[in-house]
Design a protein around this motif. Structure first.
Motif, PDB file in Angstrom:
ATOM      1  N   GLN A 194       0.839  -1.197   0.000  1.00 57.35           N
ATOM      2  CA  GLN A 194       0.000   0.000   0.000  1.00 57.35           C
ATOM      3  C   GLN A 194       0.879   1.253   0.000  1.00 57.35           C
ATOM      4  O   GLN A 194       0.975   1.958   1.005  1.00 57.35           O
ATOM      5  N   PRO A 195       1.545   1.553  -1.124  1.00 60.67           N
ATOM      6  CA  PRO A 195       2.479   2.688  -1.132  1.00 60.67           C
ATOM      7  C   PRO A 195       1.805   4.047  -0.919  1.00 60.67           C
ATOM      8  O   PRO A 195       2.398   4.943  -0.323  1.00 60.67           O
ATOM      9  N   ILE A 196       0.568   4.207  -1.373  1.00 58.94           N
ATOM     10  CA  ILE A 196      -0.122   5.490  -1.201  1.00 58.94           C
ATOM     11  C   ILE A 196      -0.362   5.749   0.287  1.00 58.94           C
ATOM     12  O   ILE A 196      -0.111   6.855   0.781  1.00 58.94           O
ATOM     13  N   VAL A 197      -0.849   4.743   1.003  1.00 61.60           N
ATOM     14  CA  VAL A 197      -1.078   4.893   2.443  1.00 61.60           C
ATOM     15  C   VAL A 197       0.246   5.174   3.150  1.00 61.60           C
ATOM     16  O   VAL A 197       0.324   6.035   4.031  1.00 61.60           O
ATOM     17  N   ALA A 198       1.308   4.479   2.740  1.00 61.71           N
ATOM     18  CA  ALA A 198       2.622   4.672   3.354  1.00 61.71           C
ATOM     19  C   ALA A 198       3.114   6.098   3.151  1.00 61.71           C
ATOM     20  O   ALA A 198       3.594   6.736   4.104  1.00 61.71           O
ATOM     21  N   ILE A 199       2.987   6.611   1.954  1.00 66.28           N
ATOM     22  CA  ILE A 199       3.480   7.964   1.653  1.00 66.28           C
ATOM     23  C   ILE A 199       2.643   9.016   2.376  1.00 66.28           C
ATOM     24  O   ILE A 199       3.196   9.940   2.992  1.00 66.28           O
ATOM     25  N   VAL A 200       1.323   8.892   2.299  1.00 70.81           N
ATOM     26  CA  VAL A 200       0.462   9.877   2.955  1.00 70.81           C
ATOM     27  C   VAL A 200       0.696   9.871   4.461  1.00 70.81           C
ATOM     28  O   VAL A 200       0.861  10.932   5.086  1.00 70.81           O
ATOM     29  N   PHE A 201       0.726   8.688   5.065  1.00 70.57           N
ATOM     30  CA  PHE A 201       0.961   8.602   6.506  1.00 70.57           C
ATOM     31  C   PHE A 201       2.332   9.171   6.857  1.00 70.57           C
ATOM     32  O   PHE A 201       2.463   9.933   7.820  1.00 70.57           O
ATOM     33  N   GLY A 202       3.360   8.809   6.098  1.00 71.12           N
ATOM     34  CA  GLY A 202       4.707   9.292   6.382  1.00 71.12           C
ATOM     35  C   GLY A 202       4.817  10.803   6.289  1.00 71.12           C
ATOM     36  O   GLY A 202       5.433  11.446   7.143  1.00 71.12           O
ATOM     37  N   VAL A 203       4.210  11.393   5.271  1.00 73.50           N
ATOM     38  CA  VAL A 203       4.277  12.846   5.100  1.00 73.50           C
ATOM     39  C   VAL A 203       3.505  13.552   6.210  1.00 73.50           C
ATOM     40  O   VAL A 203       4.004  14.525   6.806  1.00 73.50           O
ATOM     41  N   VAL A 204       2.297  13.088   6.509  1.00 72.17           N
ATOM     42  CA  VAL A 204       1.500  13.721   7.571  1.00 72.17           C
ATOM     43  C   VAL A 204       2.207  13.585   8.915  1.00 72.17           C
ATOM     44  O   VAL A 204       2.270  14.547   9.694  1.00 72.17           O
ATOM     45  N   ALA A 205       2.759  12.415   9.213  1.00 78.93           N
ATOM     46  CA  ALA A 205       3.473  12.216  10.474  1.00 78.93           C
ATOM     47  C   ALA A 205       4.713  13.096  10.550  1.00 78.93           C
ATOM     48  O   ALA A 205       5.015  13.670  11.603  1.00 78.93           O
ATOM     49  N   ALA A 206       5.433  13.233   9.448  1.00 83.89           N
ATOM     50  CA  ALA A 206       6.640  14.065   9.441  1.00 83.89           C
ATOM     51  C   ALA A 206       6.299  15.537   9.651  1.00 83.89           C
ATOM     52  O   ALA A 206       6.940  16.225  10.457  1.00 83.89           O
ATOM     53  N   VAL A 207       5.291  16.030   8.945  1.00 82.72           N
ATOM     54  CA  VAL A 207       4.903  17.440   9.095  1.00 82.72           C
ATOM     55  C   VAL A 207       4.409  17.705  10.510  1.00 82.72           C
ATOM     56  O   VAL A 207       4.783  18.698  11.139  1.00 82.72           O
ATOM     57  N   SER A 208       3.589  16.812  11.029  1.00 85.61           N
ATOM     58  CA  SER A 208       3.090  16.972  12.396  1.00 85.61           C
ATOM     59  C   SER A 208       4.231  16.934  13.412  1.00 85.61           C
ATOM     60  O   SER A 208       4.245  17.705  14.376  1.00 85.61           O
ATOM     61  N   GLY A 209       5.186  16.049  13.198  1.00 85.06           N
ATOM     62  CA  GLY A 209       6.335  15.964  14.097  1.00 85.06           C
ATOM     63  C   GLY A 209       7.195  17.213  14.050  1.00 85.06           C
ATOM     64  O   GLY A 209       7.693  17.680  15.081  1.00 85.06           O
ATOM     65  N   ILE A 210       7.372  17.774  12.864  1.00 87.59           N
ATOM     66  CA  ILE A 210       8.160  19.005  12.729  1.00 87.59           C
ATOM     67  C   ILE A 210       7.455  20.164  13.436  1.00 87.59           C
ATOM     68  O   ILE A 210       8.079  20.947  14.158  1.00 87.59           O
ATOM     69  N   ILE A 211       6.148  20.261  13.259  1.00 86.87           N
ATOM     70  CA  ILE A 211       5.387  21.320  13.938  1.00 86.87           C
ATOM     71  C   ILE A 211       5.495  21.162  15.443  1.00 86.87           C
ATOM     72  O   ILE A 211       5.735  22.121  16.174  1.00 86.87           O
ATOM     73  N   SER A 212       5.350  19.952  15.926  1.00 89.98           N
ATOM     74  CA  SER A 212       5.445  19.699  17.359  1.00 89.98           C
ATOM     75  C   SER A 212       6.860  19.973  17.888  1.00 89.98           C
ATOM     76  O   SER A 212       7.021  20.546  18.968  1.00 89.98           O
ATOM     77  N   GLY A 213       7.867  19.582  17.134  1.00 92.02           N
ATOM     78  CA  GLY A 213       9.246  19.816  17.547  1.00 92.02           C
ATOM     79  C   GLY A 213       9.570  21.298  17.620  1.00 92.02           C
ATOM     80  O   GLY A 213      10.254  21.746  18.546  1.00 92.02           O
ATOM     81  N   ARG A 214       9.073  22.060  16.664  1.00 86.50           N
ATOM     82  CA  ARG A 214       9.309  23.505  16.696  1.00 86.50           C
ATOM     83  C   ARG A 214       8.606  24.144  17.881  1.00 86.50           C
ATOM     84  O   ARG A 214       9.111  25.096  18.460  1.00 86.50           O
ATOM     85  N   LYS A 215       7.449  23.616  18.240  1.00 90.46           N
ATOM     86  CA  LYS A 215       6.714  24.135  19.397  1.00 90.46           C
ATOM     87  C   LYS A 215       7.486  23.875  20.701  1.00 90.46           C
ATOM     88  O   LYS A 215       7.455  24.700  21.607  1.00 90.46           O
ATOM     89  N   GLU A 216       8.176  22.746  20.777  1.00 92.07           N
ATOM     90  CA  GLU A 216       8.947  22.423  21.980  1.00 92.07           C
ATOM     91  C   GLU A 216      10.120  23.380  22.168  1.00 92.07           C
ATOM     92  O   GLU A 216      10.536  23.638  23.289  1.00 92.07           O
TER      93      GLU A 216
END
Length: 118
Positions: free
Chosen positions: A94-116
């Protein structure tokens, strides 16, 4: 009176998204364990993979983590768990699910990391 006890907890939309990403990552690892392995091992990996990820998250990454890490260590734990979940979707074909999940998780993690850091 304790001033921290009277203040409400403020959750941002990213905090809610991150919670659902964590749940989806644990679900993904469990599904991978049950689908990708033959019968005797599928139970071991289907239960063991998400359980291991939950223990790692609880020990190092949760807001009430048992072992406190610096932001780099927390990011590393999160990258390993979220990356493993994205890779699990890729392995399941399921490459589409993998890519979408990976991108959303990465962006969310970056936003959270910057907030810290602020």
């Amino acid at each position: 009176m304790n001033p921290q006890a009277t203040q409400p907890v403020r959750l941002s939309p990213n905090d809610v998204l991150r919670f659902f990403l964590e749940l989806f990552a644990f679900f993904s690892l469990g599904l991978w364990g049950f689908v990708a392995w033959p019968t005797p091992l599928n139970v071991v990996f289907g239960i063991g993979a998400p359980l291991f990820a939950i223990v790692l998250w609880g020990l190092f990454r949760s807001p009430r983590a048992v072992i406190r890490l610096d932001p780099f260590g927390k990011a590393l734990v999160e990258i390993v768990i979220m990356g493993s979940a994205a890779l699990a979707w890729l392995v399941m074909g399921q490459p589409i699910v993998a890519i979408v999940f990976g991108v959303v998780a990465a962006v969310s993690g970056i936003i959270s990391g910057r907030k810290e850091y602020s």
